[in-house]
Write a protein that holds these residues in place. Structure first.
Motif, mmCIF file in Angstrom:
data_model
loop_
_atom_site.group_PDB
_atom_site.id
_atom_site.type_symbol
_atom_site.label_atom_id
_atom_site.label_comp_id
_atom_site.label_asym_id
_atom_site.label_seq_id
_atom_site.Cartn_x
_atom_site.Cartn_y
_atom_site.Cartn_z
ATOM 1 N N ASP A 1 20.023 64.265 29.576
ATOM 2 C CA ASP A 1 19.605 65.134 28.485
ATOM 3 C C ASP A 1 19.216 64.287 27.281
ATOM 4 N N ALA A 2 18.393 64.884 26.412
ATOM 5 C CA ALA A 2 18.004 64.268 25.149
ATOM 6 C C ALA A 2 18.161 65.311 24.062
ATOM 7 N N GLU A 3 18.641 64.881 22.912
ATOM 8 C CA GLU A 3 18.863 65.839 21.830
ATOM 9 C C GLU A 3 18.573 65.179 20.483
ATOM 10 N N TYR A 4 17.607 65.743 19.768
ATOM 11 C CA TYR A 4 17.333 65.318 18.403
ATOM 12 C C TYR A 4 18.302 66.025 17.470
ATOM 13 N N GLN A 5 18.786 65.301 16.483
ATOM 14 C CA GLN A 5 19.498 65.955 15.404
ATOM 15 C C GLN A 5 18.479 66.834 14.683
ATOM 16 N N TYR A 6 18.930 67.908 14.067
ATOM 17 C CA TYR A 6 17.999 68.874 13.478
ATOM 18 C C TYR A 6 17.009 68.224 12.510
ATOM 19 N N ASP A 7 17.456 67.233 11.740
ATOM 20 C CA ASP A 7 16.575 66.573 10.774
ATOM 21 C C ASP A 7 15.793 65.412 11.393
ATOM 22 N N ARG A 8 15.991 65.162 12.693
ATOM 23 C CA ARG A 8 15.323 64.116 13.463
ATOM 24 C C ARG A 8 15.651 62.691 12.984
ATOM 25 N N HIS A 9 16.817 62.511 12.372
ATOM 26 C CA HIS A 9 17.250 61.181 11.967
ATOM 27 C C HIS A 9 18.089 60.497 13.030
ATOM 28 N N LYS A 10 18.403 61.211 14.103
ATOM 29 C CA LYS A 10 19.185 60.644 15.194
ATOM 30 C C LYS A 10 18.735 61.293 16.494
ATOM 31 N N LEU A 11 18.527 60.465 17.502
ATOM 32 C CA LEU A 11 18.109 60.920 18.822
ATOM 33 C C LEU A 11 19.163 60.459 19.829
ATOM 34 N N THR A 12 19.819 61.412 20.481
ATOM 35 C CA THR A 12 20.882 61.091 21.431
ATOM 36 C C THR A 12 20.400 61.327 22.854
ATOM 37 N N PHE A 13 20.641 60.334 23.711
ATOM 38 C CA PHE A 13 20.378 60.466 25.142
ATOM 39 C C PHE A 13 21.726 60.491 25.852
ATOM 40 N N PHE A 14 21.946 61.494 26.684
ATOM 41 C CA PHE A 14 23.177 61.625 27.447
ATOM 42 C C PHE A 14 22.912 61.107 28.857
ATOM 43 N N PHE A 15 23.824 60.262 29.357
ATOM 44 C CA PHE A 15 23.597 59.650 30.669
ATOM 45 C C PHE A 15 24.892 59.550 31.456
ATOM 46 N N GLU A 16 24.712 59.392 32.765
ATOM 47 C CA GLU A 16 25.816 59.137 33.688
ATOM 48 C C GLU A 16 25.580 57.776 34.316
ATOM 49 N N ALA A 17 26.674 57.056 34.553
ATOM 50 C CA ALA A 17 26.592 55.748 35.209
ATOM 51 C C ALA A 17 27.928 55.452 35.875
ATOM 52 N N GLU A 18 27.864 54.781 37.007
ATOM 53 C CA GLU A 18 29.079 54.425 37.746
ATOM 54 C C GLU A 18 29.820 53.266 37.083
ATOM 55 N N SER A 19 29.090 52.403 36.412
ATOM 56 C CA SER A 19 29.705 51.238 35.772
ATOM 57 C C SER A 19 29.010 50.990 34.438
ATOM 58 N N ARG A 20 29.453 49.967 33.750
ATOM 59 C CA ARG A 20 28.877 49.635 32.446
ATOM 60 C C ARG A 20 27.397 49.301 32.597
ATOM 61 N N VAL A 21 26.599 49.777 31.636
ATOM 62 C CA VAL A 21 25.163 49.528 31.646
ATOM 63 C C VAL A 21 24.792 48.846 30.338
ATOM 64 N N ASP A 22 24.070 47.736 30.449
ATOM 65 C CA ASP A 22 23.576 47.058 29.246
ATOM 66 C C ASP A 22 22.218 47.681 28.910
ATOM 67 N N PHE A 23 22.225 48.634 27.987
ATOM 68 C CA PHE A 23 21.004 49.362 27.654
ATOM 69 C C PHE A 23 20.433 48.942 26.307
ATOM 70 N N ARG A 24 20.804 47.771 25.815
ATOM 71 C CA ARG A 24 20.330 47.329 24.495
ATOM 72 C C ARG A 24 18.805 47.231 24.425
ATOM 73 N N GLU A 25 18.192 46.706 25.456
ATOM 74 C CA GLU A 25 16.721 46.600 25.452
ATOM 75 C C GLU A 25 16.072 47.986 25.521
ATOM 76 N N LEU A 26 16.681 48.889 26.267
ATOM 77 C CA LEU A 26 16.188 50.264 26.324
ATOM 78 C C LEU A 26 16.228 50.897 24.935
ATOM 79 N N VAL A 27 17.330 50.707 24.217
ATOM 80 C CA VAL A 27 17.466 51.255 22.866
ATOM 81 C C VAL A 27 16.397 50.661 21.950
ATOM 82 N N ARG A 28 16.154 49.374 22.086
ATOM 83 C CA ARG A 28 15.094 48.739 21.270
ATOM 84 C C ARG A 28 13.727 49.349 21.585
ATOM 85 N N ASP A 29 13.450 49.551 22.873
ATOM 86 C CA ASP A 29 12.180 50.187 23.276
ATOM 87 C C ASP A 29 12.034 51.562 22.635
#
Length: 130
Positions: free
Chosen positions: A76-104
């Motif tokens: 899922d993806a959810e913008y805060q009402y004022d669009r100052h924050k964008l949250t992505f909800f995810f599932e993973a079996e183990s730790r995920v290094d998503f730093r580059e994804l966040v930068r993208d």
């Protein structure tokens, strides 16, 4: 279902409610947010536009996850009402290094990106972001 305004941490937010309370649900009633008022027609239109945009954001994030070969399922993806924050909800079996994804994602949307992991039951387990 009705569209209402409810208080959140920083402002009132627009959302849908289809919750119905039975006489035996006193414990559940204490967890409910106070409804400020019914949403206006303009707020309903903005909510629909926001939901359509979130569906598109979800598709883009999933594409980026596949491109980077990350072992996670963005649900899922959810913008805060004022669009100052964008949250992505995810599932993973183990730790995920998503730093580059966040930068993208930040480079595309120029807003705060938050990655919120869900457990198998759909409950949030903590978040990280930029």
């Amino acid at each position: 279902m009705i569209v209402v305004r409810i208080p959140t941490d920083q402002w009132n937010s627009t959302g849908r409610s289809n919750f119905r309370l039975n006489g035996n649900d006193a414990a559940a009633a204490s967890d409910l947010k106070k409804i400020v008022r019914l949403a206006t027609n303009n707020e309903i239109i903005l909510l629909r536009e926001k939901q359509e945009e979130e569906e598109n954001l979800l598709k883009i994030c999933r594409t980026k996850v596949r491109q980077r070969g990350l072992n996670m399922n963005v649900v899922d993806a959810e913008y805060q009402y004022d669009r100052h924050k964008l949250t992505f909800f995810f599932e993973a079996e183990s730790r995920v290094d998503f730093r580059e994804l966040v930068r993208d994602l930040f480079s595309m949307y120029k807003t705060r990106i938050w990655m919120q992991q869900l457990d198998k039951g759909g409950v949030t387990t903590g978040g990280n972001g930029s």
